[in-house]
Write a protein that holds these residues in place. Structure first.
Motif, PDB file in Angstrom:
ATOM      1  N   ARG A  54       0.832  -1.227   0.000  1.00 54.79           N
ATOM      2  CA  ARG A  54       0.000   0.000   0.000  1.00 54.79           C
ATOM      3  C   ARG A  54       0.852   1.256   0.000  1.00 54.79           C
ATOM      4  N   ASN A  55       1.910   1.252   0.801  1.00 52.06           N
ATOM      5  CA  ASN A  55       2.804   2.408   0.876  1.00 52.06           C
ATOM      6  C   ASN A  55       3.503   2.652  -0.459  1.00 52.06           C
ATOM      7  N   ARG A  56       3.742   1.588  -1.212  1.00 48.56           N
ATOM      8  CA  ARG A  56       4.394   1.690  -2.522  1.00 48.56           C
ATOM      9  C   ARG A  56       3.431   2.118  -3.619  1.00 48.56           C
ATOM     10  N   GLN A  57       2.250   1.504  -3.653  1.00 48.81           N
ATOM     11  CA  GLN A  57       1.365   1.683  -4.804  1.00 48.81           C
ATOM     12  C   GLN A  57      -0.008   2.248  -4.478  1.00 48.81           C
ATOM     13  N   GLY A  58      -0.341   2.402  -3.210  1.00 47.96           N
ATOM     14  CA  GLY A  58      -1.688   2.823  -2.844  1.00 47.96           C
ATOM     15  C   GLY A  58      -2.614   1.622  -2.777  1.00 47.96           C
ATOM     16  N   LYS A  59      -3.896   1.886  -2.805  1.00 50.76           N
ATOM     17  CA  LYS A  59      -4.880   0.812  -2.695  1.00 50.76           C
ATOM     18  C   LYS A  59      -4.810  -0.117  -3.908  1.00 50.76           C
ATOM     19  N   CYS A  60      -5.419  -1.279  -3.772  1.00 42.39           N
ATOM     20  CA  CYS A  60      -5.509  -2.236  -4.873  1.00 42.39           C
ATOM     21  C   CYS A  60      -6.853  -2.010  -5.567  1.00 42.39           C
ATOM     22  N   LYS A  61      -6.826  -1.831  -6.874  1.00 44.27           N
ATOM     23  CA  LYS A  61      -8.060  -1.556  -7.622  1.00 44.27           C
ATOM     24  C   LYS A  61      -8.872  -2.837  -7.819  1.00 44.27           C
ATOM     25  N   THR A  62     -10.171  -2.672  -7.965  1.00 43.09           N
ATOM     26  CA  THR A  62     -11.064  -3.793  -8.220  1.00 43.09           C
ATOM     27  C   THR A  62     -10.614  -4.532  -9.481  1.00 43.09           C
ATOM     28  N   GLY A  63     -10.515  -5.857  -9.358  1.00 46.87           N
ATOM     29  CA  GLY A  63     -10.094  -6.698 -10.484  1.00 46.87           C
ATOM     30  C   GLY A  63      -8.601  -6.938 -10.547  1.00 46.87           C
TER      31      GLY A  63
END
Length: 173
Positions: A54-63
């Motif tokens: 999360r700290n690297r890329q932010g939230k995980c998108k749906t799918g």
């Protein structure tokens, strides 16, 4: 090559596999249902790795899908994928759910995984219709061309999902 498909009624946190798939939420910080069970059984290591991602890329998108180690689970990896919340838009929801399976399988293939277990993504608190979700899951798994994955396990937590998968798979095996 096509992977062998197996159906089990049980608890995905107890499945011995190279990878289990987590029906995660976009925060990657654990939640209810399968997500909470995997985080509880796997321990702090999974959450710590999710926080780093999360700290690297932010939230995980749906799918989309990301991978962590499996902590205290009997698997090697946990592949976290974010399923769609059902809102009645069948076309959009179906495409996003299909992406969960495709992206999880692509990630597994890249990790040289031979055995992977999927829960019934989005059919709990996200209220995706169970029969439609099962059709999408089976279709994506059967159409996935793999050179490495030998077995794909659908782990059904409840009897309703198990019955739906049994019915849909008996015509396809």
């Amino acid at each position: 090559m096509k992977a062998l498909i197996e159906l089990i009624k049980g608890d995905i946190t107890k499945i011995q596999a190279d990878a289990i798939v987590n029906a995660a939420n976009s925060s990657l910080l654990g939640g209810g249902g399968v997500d909470g069970a995997i985080h509880r059984a796997g321990g702090k290591q999974i959450l710590d790795e999710c926080i780093q991602i999360r700290n690297r890329q932010g939230k995980c998108k749906t799918g989309e899908a990301i991978v962590t180690s499996a902590g205290n689970l009997p698997a090697t990896y946990v592949i976290h994928t974010v399923g769609p919340v059902w809102n009645g838009d069948e076309e959009k929801g179906s495409k996003l759910l299909a992406n969960c399976y495709k992206n999880s399988l692509k990630l597994a293939e890249g990790l040289d995984i031979k055995k992977i277990a999927f829960p019934n993504i989005s059919t709990g608190i996200y209220h995706f219709p169970k029969e439609l979700a099962a059709k999408i899951a089976i279709n994506e798994v059967q159409n996935f061309q793999t050179k490495k994955i030998e077995k794909i396990i659908f782990v059904c937590f409840d009897e309703e999902n198990e019955a739906i998968y049994n019915e849909l798979l008996k015509d396809k095996q």
